[in-house]
Design an enzyme around this catalytic site. Structure first.
Site, short mmCIF file in Angstrom:
data_model
loop_
_atom_site.label_atom_id
_atom_site.label_comp_id
_atom_site.label_asym_id
_atom_site.label_seq_id
_atom_site.Cartn_x
_atom_site.Cartn_y
_atom_site.Cartn_z
N GLU A 167 5.80 19.60 -19.57
CA GLU A 167 4.56 20.34 -19.37
C GLU A 167 3.38 19.37 -19.46
O GLU A 167 3.44 18.36 -20.16
CB GLU A 167 4.45 21.40 -20.49
CG GLU A 167 3.16 22.21 -20.44
CD GLU A 167 3.20 23.42 -21.39
OE1 GLU A 167 4.17 23.56 -22.16
OE2 GLU A 167 2.23 24.20 -21.35
N ASN B 160 4.71 32.27 -16.73
CA ASN B 160 5.28 31.81 -18.00
C ASN B 160 4.88 32.74 -19.12
O ASN B 160 3.70 33.07 -19.27
CB ASN B 160 4.73 30.40 -18.31
CG ASN B 160 5.19 29.90 -19.68
OD1 ASN B 160 6.37 29.58 -19.86
ND2 ASN B 160 4.27 29.84 -20.63
N GLU B 161 5.86 33.17 -19.90
CA GLU B 161 5.62 33.96 -21.13
C GLU B 161 4.51 35.00 -20.93
O GLU B 161 3.56 35.06 -21.74
CB GLU B 161 5.30 33.03 -22.31
CG GLU B 161 6.48 32.19 -22.73
CD GLU B 161 6.27 31.41 -24.03
OE1 GLU B 161 5.14 31.35 -24.54
OE2 GLU B 161 7.26 30.85 -24.52
N TYR C 155 12.35 29.36 -30.07
CA TYR C 155 12.30 28.12 -30.85
C TYR C 155 12.77 28.42 -32.27
O TYR C 155 12.52 29.51 -32.78
CB TYR C 155 10.87 27.59 -30.89
CG TYR C 155 10.40 27.07 -29.54
CD1 TYR C 155 10.73 25.79 -29.12
CD2 TYR C 155 9.65 27.87 -28.69
CE1 TYR C 155 10.32 25.31 -27.88
CE2 TYR C 155 9.23 27.41 -27.44
CZ TYR C 155 9.57 26.12 -27.04
OH TYR C 155 9.17 25.64 -25.81
N GLU D 204 13.24 27.76 -22.19
CA GLU D 204 12.61 27.02 -23.30
C GLU D 204 13.41 27.30 -24.56
O GLU D 204 13.48 28.44 -25.01
CB GLU D 204 11.16 27.45 -23.52
CG GLU D 204 10.21 26.91 -22.47
CD GLU D 204 8.74 27.19 -22.81
OE1 GLU D 204 8.36 27.16 -24.00
OE2 GLU D 204 7.98 27.45 -21.86
N ASN E 210 2.56 27.26 -21.15
CA ASN E 210 1.25 27.91 -21.26
C ASN E 210 0.24 27.28 -20.31
O ASN E 210 -0.67 27.94 -19.81
CB ASN E 210 0.73 27.83 -22.70
CG ASN E 210 1.61 28.61 -23.67
OD1 ASN E 210 2.37 29.47 -23.27
ND2 ASN E 210 1.50 28.30 -24.96
N GLN F 47 10.82 20.15 -25.29
CA GLN F 47 10.63 19.61 -23.96
C GLN F 47 11.39 18.29 -23.86
O GLN F 47 12.31 18.09 -24.66
CB GLN F 47 9.14 19.46 -23.70
CG GLN F 47 8.44 20.83 -23.74
CD GLN F 47 7.01 20.83 -23.23
OE1 GLN F 47 6.54 19.86 -22.66
NE2 GLN F 47 6.30 21.93 -23.46
O1 AHR Z 1 6.85 24.35 -25.10
C1 AHR Z 1 5.64 24.61 -25.74
C2 AHR Z 1 5.09 25.99 -25.40
O2 AHR Z 1 5.92 26.97 -25.96
C3 AHR Z 1 5.05 26.36 -23.94
O3 AHR Z 1 3.90 25.91 -23.31
C4 AHR Z 1 5.06 27.86 -23.98
O4 AHR Z 1 5.66 28.41 -22.84
C5 AHR Z 1 5.80 28.19 -25.26
O5 AHR Z 1 5.10 29.09 -26.03
#
Ligand code: AHR
Length: 506
Positions: free
Chosen positions: A26, A171-172, A243, A291, A71, A352
């Site tokens: 990103e 995205n999200e 995450y 992700e 994001n 990432q």
């Molecule tokens: O990977 C970091 C961020 O985590 C990304 O930009 C977003 O999609 C997620 O919240």
């Protein structure tokens, strides 16, 4: 403690889609600038891309890289990143409170993907922008010359369309933090109409609609139902993110995260089935887990930048989690989950790839080094390809407040028929006791251990660094025995192992 596992050559979950070993880059922090791109670096190529980083990425054999966000994409104008570099505007990036110089855009990223031998997976902005810009971007990337966008691409140095197949529809979009956040109804309608337009351009695109940002989201899993009801016939995958963190320093709970991950995937798979039945569809939508990773070590240090206390810095050190040995176990468990769920998870991206919550770190002007988590990803990506076996696992369990009963043994098994190998990835979640594992190999003969890798460390908090890059690294394992139709292996407390066998079928 003892655990037993039965592998049978005919008990197969699915052919693993190699694209579960994808990654993500990103425009965030130092992922791009001083990550993959650093024109003044001694190893930089003619495009300004770091050769040392490219080599580490190549070694991971990543099938595709998702780009440019995250994001970031939800307020990004892709047109800012094309044309002569000196004319590209510097913009304020609202997602990460930084400045974006646009010195890297789609052309530079595409060239880099060629250099490292990977495919592009691109995201369109459905936050601050919409269908029209998405359509234009796709035509710029994939359209023929002789049309407006294809000709512009040629004018900017690339006549051949890139023919990118994988497209993320935003995205999200379920996240209130997202620029242009929408309700499931609003997003479902927009994604459905955008998908229709993109399909009118090219039916063969693989389109990915946004699912939940986490299974803790208040809108989950209703979000998936509503969005899929709007889009089921026109998309191929639904995207999930998650995450893991160990904020409360509770290792047993931390290592239970992939049990929660597995439930998350199963629930969304059921939602897909529900919508498929409800819409009387023949189509199979699958999951793009685009992700996933560990993300928490850097939260505190990032606060000042995210709160805007430093103004709008360009490429500051953001989300630079330094991973420890404990995170090796976590990443290995998540990869096991993706292998075990390979019937429904067809794409996944470690988030990432460089500097930002990443397995690869760089020093500006200096070297590149491997984080602890580089290794489980490396082994899975290289040797976790083939058919996922449906293992019967009998392991002692412990109770966790996060996910209930959790087996001490986390294991996945992959048969690679072409190579004649069976590969097992094993984690002992217990920090107190070794785990003696008996693996019965049914329908296989002549098993012989050809590779055995072990990761173990006396300190769960041990990390690598530029100065000490090999503090946590794999070592050759010993004591794995393949004899009389079974494999026995001993897992030290809190350890990760990969055991590869050459086998015949019989
Ligand atoms: O990977 C970091 C961020 O985590 C990304 O930009 C977003 O999609 C997620 O919240």
């Amino acid at each position: 403690m003892r655990a037993s596992v039965t592998a049978h050559r005919d008990y197969v979950i699915a052919d693993i889609d190699n694209r579960i070993y994808g990654a993500f880059l990103e425009h965030l922090g130092r992922a791009i600038y001083t990550g993959i791109y650093e024109p003044d670096h001694p190893t930089a190529d003619k495009n300004g891309m770091r050769g040392d980083v490219a080599q580490l990425v190549r070694d991971l054999n990543v099938p595709m890289v998702r780009y440019p966000g995250g994001n970031f994409v939800s307020a990004y104008n892709w047109e800012d990143g094309i044309g002569p570099k000196e004319n590209r505007p510097t913009r304020l990036d609202l997602a990460w409170h930084t400045s974006e110089s646009n010195q890297v855009g789609i052309h530079e990223f595409a060239d880099w993907c060629d250099t490292v031998g990977t495919d592009m997976m691109l995201a369109v902005n459905l936050g601050s922008r919409g269908l029209e810009e998405a359509r234009n971007f796709v035509e710029y990337v994939n359209g023929p010359t002789g049309s407006y966008w294809g000709d512009l691409r040629r004018q900017n140095g690339r006549a051949e369309p890139w023919d990118v197949k994988l497209w993320c529809l935003g995205n999200e979009m379920d996240g209130p933090w997202q620029i242009g956040h929408k309700t499931a109804e609003e997003y479902g309608r927009l994604a459905g109409e955008t998908a229709k337009a993109l399909r009118a351009f090219d039916k063969s695109l693989e389109l990915i609609v946004c699912g939940s940002s986490h299974s803790n989201m208040p809108t989950y899993p209703e979000w998936e139902r509503v969005v899929l009801e709007h889009t089921y016939e026109s998309v191929d995958h639904i995207s999930l993110h998650m995450y893991s963190s160990n904020h409360d320093k509770h290792t047993p709970n931390y290592l239970a995260h992939n049990v929660k991950l597995e439930t998350y995937i199963s629930t969304v798979a059921s939602t897909i089935d529900y919508v498929k039945a409800k819409t009387r569809s023949k189509r199979n939508v699958t999951i793009s887990f685009d992700e996933w990773n560990v993300w928490y070590h850097s939260h505190k240090q990032d606060r000042a930048i995210l709160d805007g206390k430093h103004g709008w810095p360009h490429a500051p050190a953001l989300l630079e989690d330094i991973y420890n040995f404990e995170d090796v176990l976590q990443v290995a468990c998540c990869l096991n989950t993706f292998i075990r769920k390979s019937d429904v998870v067809k794409l996944a991206c470690i988030a990432q790839l460089v500097n930002v919550i990443a397995p690869i770190m760089t020093e500006p002007g200096g070297g590149a080094w491997k984080q602890t988590t580089y290794y489980p990803f490396y082994f899975a990506s290289l040797f976790g390809r083939g058919r996922a076996l449906n293992l019967l696992v009998n392991s002692p369990v412990y109770e966790s407040s996060l996910a209930g009963d959790v087996p001490y043994l986390d294991v996945s098994g992959v048969e690679n028929e072409a190579e004649g190998t069976l590969t097992f990835f094993l984690v002992n979640r217990s920090g107190d006791e070794p785990l003696e594992v008996d693996l019965s190999l049914q329908g296989y003969t002549d098993a012989r251990v050809v590779d055995h890798q072990l990761m173990v460390h006396e300190d769960l908090n041990a990390v690598n660094s530029a100065a000490n890059p090999d503090n946590v690294r794999p070592q050759t394992g010993s004591g794995a025995k393949a004899e009389g139709g079974s494999l026995t292996v001993s897992l030290p407390p809190h350890s990760y192992q990969m055991v590869r066998l050459s086998v015949s079928k019989g």
